[in-house]
Design a protein around this motif. Structure first.
Motif, PDB file in Angstrom:
ATOM      1  N   VAL A  36       2.367  -6.564  -8.622  1.00  0.00           N
ATOM      2  CA  VAL A  36       3.232  -6.575  -7.442  1.00  0.00           C
ATOM      3  C   VAL A  36       2.941  -5.340  -6.599  1.00  0.00           C
ATOM      4  O   VAL A  36       2.942  -4.214  -7.106  1.00  0.00           O
ATOM      5  CB  VAL A  36       4.725  -6.581  -7.832  1.00  0.00           C
ATOM      6  N   LEU A  37       2.664  -5.563  -5.319  1.00  0.00           N
ATOM      7  CA  LEU A  37       2.532  -4.466  -4.357  1.00  0.00           C
ATOM      8  C   LEU A  37       3.899  -4.271  -3.710  1.00  0.00           C
ATOM      9  O   LEU A  37       4.382  -5.132  -2.972  1.00  0.00           O
ATOM     10  CB  LEU A  37       1.475  -4.794  -3.300  1.00  0.00           C
ATOM     11  N   VAL A  58      11.753   9.170   4.558  1.00  0.00           N
ATOM     12  CA  VAL A  58      11.020   9.767   5.688  1.00  0.00           C
ATOM     13  C   VAL A  58       9.619   9.210   5.775  1.00  0.00           C
ATOM     14  O   VAL A  58       9.159   8.782   6.834  1.00  0.00           O
ATOM     15  CB  VAL A  58      10.981  11.300   5.554  1.00  0.00           C
ATOM     16  N   ASP A  59       8.899   9.168   4.645  1.00  0.00           N
ATOM     17  CA  ASP A  59       7.545   8.658   4.640  1.00  0.00           C
ATOM     18  C   ASP A  59       7.545   7.169   4.299  1.00  0.00           C
ATOM     19  O   ASP A  59       8.590   6.542   4.227  1.00  0.00           O
ATOM     20  CB  ASP A  59       6.691   9.447   3.653  1.00  0.00           C
ATOM     21  N   CYS A  60       6.362   6.637   4.095  1.00  0.00           N
ATOM     22  CA  CYS A  60       6.233   5.205   3.833  1.00  0.00           C
ATOM     23  C   CYS A  60       5.513   5.006   2.499  1.00  0.00           C
ATOM     24  O   CYS A  60       4.286   4.910   2.462  1.00  0.00           O
ATOM     25  CB  CYS A  60       5.466   4.541   4.968  1.00  0.00           C
ATOM     26  N   VAL A 107       1.085   2.693 -10.010  1.00  0.00           N
ATOM     27  CA  VAL A 107       0.291   3.599  -9.174  1.00  0.00           C
ATOM     28  C   VAL A 107       0.989   3.684  -7.825  1.00  0.00           C
ATOM     29  O   VAL A 107       1.184   2.662  -7.159  1.00  0.00           O
ATOM     30  CB  VAL A 107      -1.155   3.098  -8.981  1.00  0.00           C
ATOM     31  N   GLU A 108       1.402   4.898  -7.423  1.00  0.00           N
ATOM     32  CA  GLU A 108       2.128   5.079  -6.171  1.00  0.00           C
ATOM     33  C   GLU A 108       1.266   5.813  -5.149  1.00  0.00           C
ATOM     34  O   GLU A 108       0.471   6.686  -5.494  1.00  0.00           O
ATOM     35  CB  GLU A 108       3.404   5.894  -6.413  1.00  0.00           C
ATOM     36  N   PHE A 109       1.462   5.455  -3.881  1.00  0.00           N
ATOM     37  CA  PHE A 109       0.784   6.093  -2.761  1.00  0.00           C
ATOM     38  C   PHE A 109       1.827   6.496  -1.731  1.00  0.00           C
ATOM     39  O   PHE A 109       2.640   5.665  -1.307  1.00  0.00           O
ATOM     40  CB  PHE A 109      -0.219   5.140  -2.102  1.00  0.00           C
ATOM     41  N   LEU A 140      -5.874  -0.357  -2.642  1.00  0.00           N
ATOM     42  CA  LEU A 140      -4.647   0.004  -1.931  1.00  0.00           C
ATOM     43  C   LEU A 140      -4.801   1.330  -1.197  1.00  0.00           C
ATOM     44  O   LEU A 140      -4.322   1.470  -0.074  1.00  0.00           O
ATOM     45  CB  LEU A 140      -3.464   0.075  -2.905  1.00  0.00           C
ATOM     46  N   GLY A 141      -5.453   2.302  -1.816  1.00  0.00           N
ATOM     47  CA  GLY A 141      -5.665   3.569  -1.127  1.00  0.00           C
ATOM     48  C   GLY A 141      -6.419   3.384   0.178  1.00  0.00           C
ATOM     49  O   GLY A 141      -6.045   3.936   1.223  1.00  0.00           O
TER      50      GLY A 141
END
Length: 523
Positions: A199-200, A210-212, A230-232, A267-268
């Motif tokens: 799942v993305l 504040v960020d995304c 894995v988080e970005f 994803l990156g």
């Protein structure tokens, strides 16, 4: 994020991350990617957006149409759905002739279409499948009937990656919409465990963030090295032109995973590309509603064909707006409040000045680095003057405020907060990116000048900290700050999308360190 050298030269081959997802991943320099989705005559969403996204990310795009949609940037007017049999004919026509390296699935419309696509996937597809489950609009309106929602849940085990927005994630989980990032990740984990799908999770519409952020969640631990998450992080782009963002991201993921063989790497790269496309969206000026993203922004920029040069002053003003709440928190800190009214503990003030002296010594070196990297003699002189001024300020602190500590033989050591700030500045200055280093030093000018304008109103002859309050309200410091802002804006305007993102991150990180500096308790 580019492919490795071997991907640029080698033929199709099994990926070293073949265990990721349900199907083995086979990498290919130019993957052949099929989009199965509806249309958008204005080109911002659906198969039209998918084809642009696939091309922009290095793939060859193909399209099978599930529905003909009469829509524009203001909304959908009507939908014509061809017979399901014709949909199957389209799918078979492509598969009978072309090797399909990856599939992206978008709008499916109803249960019959979902079932037809599911049957074709079982019989035909061997490469990765990415599903953008078009179920709930960002407005909250449901786009599928209940029987189609059930069919969509049954489709999940047949795909490798699903990319829902938060309302769609809630439908897939059969739970309320998550309001916090941690809740969204937990919800995604349950969906992943239940359906065996990656799942993305997308944080673009999450309130109070504040960020995304975005994240990949795989309950089976197939994200490389046994990872299940894995988080970005990434910037939240201030634009109303976001039409087709979900379509474009999912088709980019299908393309990039077929190029790289890694969901995390895909994803990156996709996130970096999408951010650049959003940043350049306003320049397209397409439609009177929510316009499309600029799919080819990075391609055009590298070719010198950018639609419009970035407005550096507006970009930097946007960074300042991004830290509005942070600046308000600084104003409310006990250190600042008691400094203003003169009741600040002298020992606390001395501790602050000791750390400030340590900071200024290292800060001067960073300004000297900015001078060495500056593209014009005038900018070289400006930053060199700032470096000299920092050394003079540090020496003045020793001569006046810190004499007692020096006489007592107290050794000045950096606190953990000071060390973290200086490590950040050092990291920004070592890679030779002029824009990044000057964006990192800007908050030390701007926040102090902004705060000084308010603190000086409390200054008077008998104020115990009048000399310090008056320093940062000095007109010369205001002039220097304005010039620093102007120089940073010019660098942001000259930078490409990647450089502007690096500058913004450096600015925001320095601002956070400034807040921590004021908030640090005495050791």
């Amino acid at each position: 994020m580019s492919a490795t050298d071997s991907l640029r030269t080698a033929p199709a081959r099994p990926s070293h991350d073949a265990g990721i997802g349900r199907r083995p991943l086979v990498t290919r320099t130019t993957p052949r990617v099929l989009s199965i989705a509806g249309t958008d005559p204005t080109g911002g969403a659906g198969v039209q957006a998918d084809l642009k996204s696939i091309a922009a990310n290095g793939g060859y795009g193909m399209a099978v149409v599930t529905a003909l949609v009469a829509q524009n940037t203001r909304g959908v007017r009507s939908v014509h759905t061809p017979p399901v049999g014709f949909l199957r004919e389209q799918l078979d026509a492509v598969a009978d002739d072309v090797v399909i390296d990856a599939v992206k699935i978008g709008m499916l419309g109803d249960a019959r279409i979902i079932e037809a696509v599911a049957a074709w996937l079982r019989e035909t597809v061997t490469g990765p499948v990415v599903l953008d489950p078009v179920m709930v609009a960002t407005s909250g309106d449901r786009l599928l009937r209940q029987d189609a929602e059930a069919a969509m849940r049954e489709l999940l085990p047949l795909v490798d990656l699903v990319t829902p927005n938060l309302p769609e994630l809630a439908v897939l989980a059969d739970e309320p919409v998550a309001e916090r990032w941690a809740d969204a990740l937990a919800q995604a984990r349950r969906v992943s465990e239940r359906a065996g799908v990656i799942v993305l999770v997308k944080g673009g519409h999450l309130s109070g963030v504040v960020d995304c952020p975005d994240a990949l969640v795989d309950a089976g631990g197939g994200l490389g090295a046994g990872r299940s998450l894995v988080e970005f992080d990434g910037p939240r782009v201030a634009t109303t032109n976001t039409h087709g963002t979900g379509c474009s991201l999912s088709s980019a993921m299908a393309t990039l995973v077929a190029r790289t063989g890694s969901w995390s790497e895909a994803l990156g790269a996709a996130k970096s590309w999408l951010t650049a496309s959003l940043e350049a969206a306003d320049a397209l000026e397409v439609g009177a509603g929510s316009g499309p993203i600029n799919h080819f922004a990075t391609v055009w920029e590298s070719a010198g064909l950018g639609a419009r040069r970035a407005d550096g002053a507006a970009l930097v003003a946007g960074w300042w707006d991004d830290i509005a709440e942070l600046r308000a928190r600084i104003d409310r800190l006990p250190f600042v409040a008691t400094l203003a009214d003169g009741t600040l503990d002298p020992a606390r003030f001395a501790w602050y000045l000791q750390q400030d002296a340590i900071y200024l010594r290292a800060y001067s070196r960073v300004l000297a680095r900015a001078s060495a990297l500056a593209p014009t003699p005038e900018e070289q002189v400006f930053w060199a003057t700032g470096a000299a001024g920092s050394i003079e300020a540090e020496m003045e602190l020793h001569r006046t405020w810190l004499e007692a500590s020096a006489a007592a033989g107290e050794e000045m050591e950096p606190s953990a907060t000071t060390t973290a700030y200086l490590d950040h500045l050092h990291a920004a200055s070592v890679d030779g990116d002029y824009g990044r280093v000057i964006a990192a030093v800007l908050p030390c000018y701007w926040i102090y000048q902004d705060l000084g304008e308010r603190l000086v109103q409390a200054s008077h002859a008998a104020h115990p900290f009048a000399a310090w309050l008056d320093t940062y309200a000095d007109p010369a410091f205001a002039i220097a700050t304005a010039r620093a802002i102007e120089i940073v804006a010019g660098a942001a305007e000259r930078a490409d999308a990647t450089g502007r993102r690096a500058m913004r991150r450096a600015f925001l990180a320095s601002a956070a360190h400034e807040e921590a500096f004021f908030a640090e308790p005495i050791r």
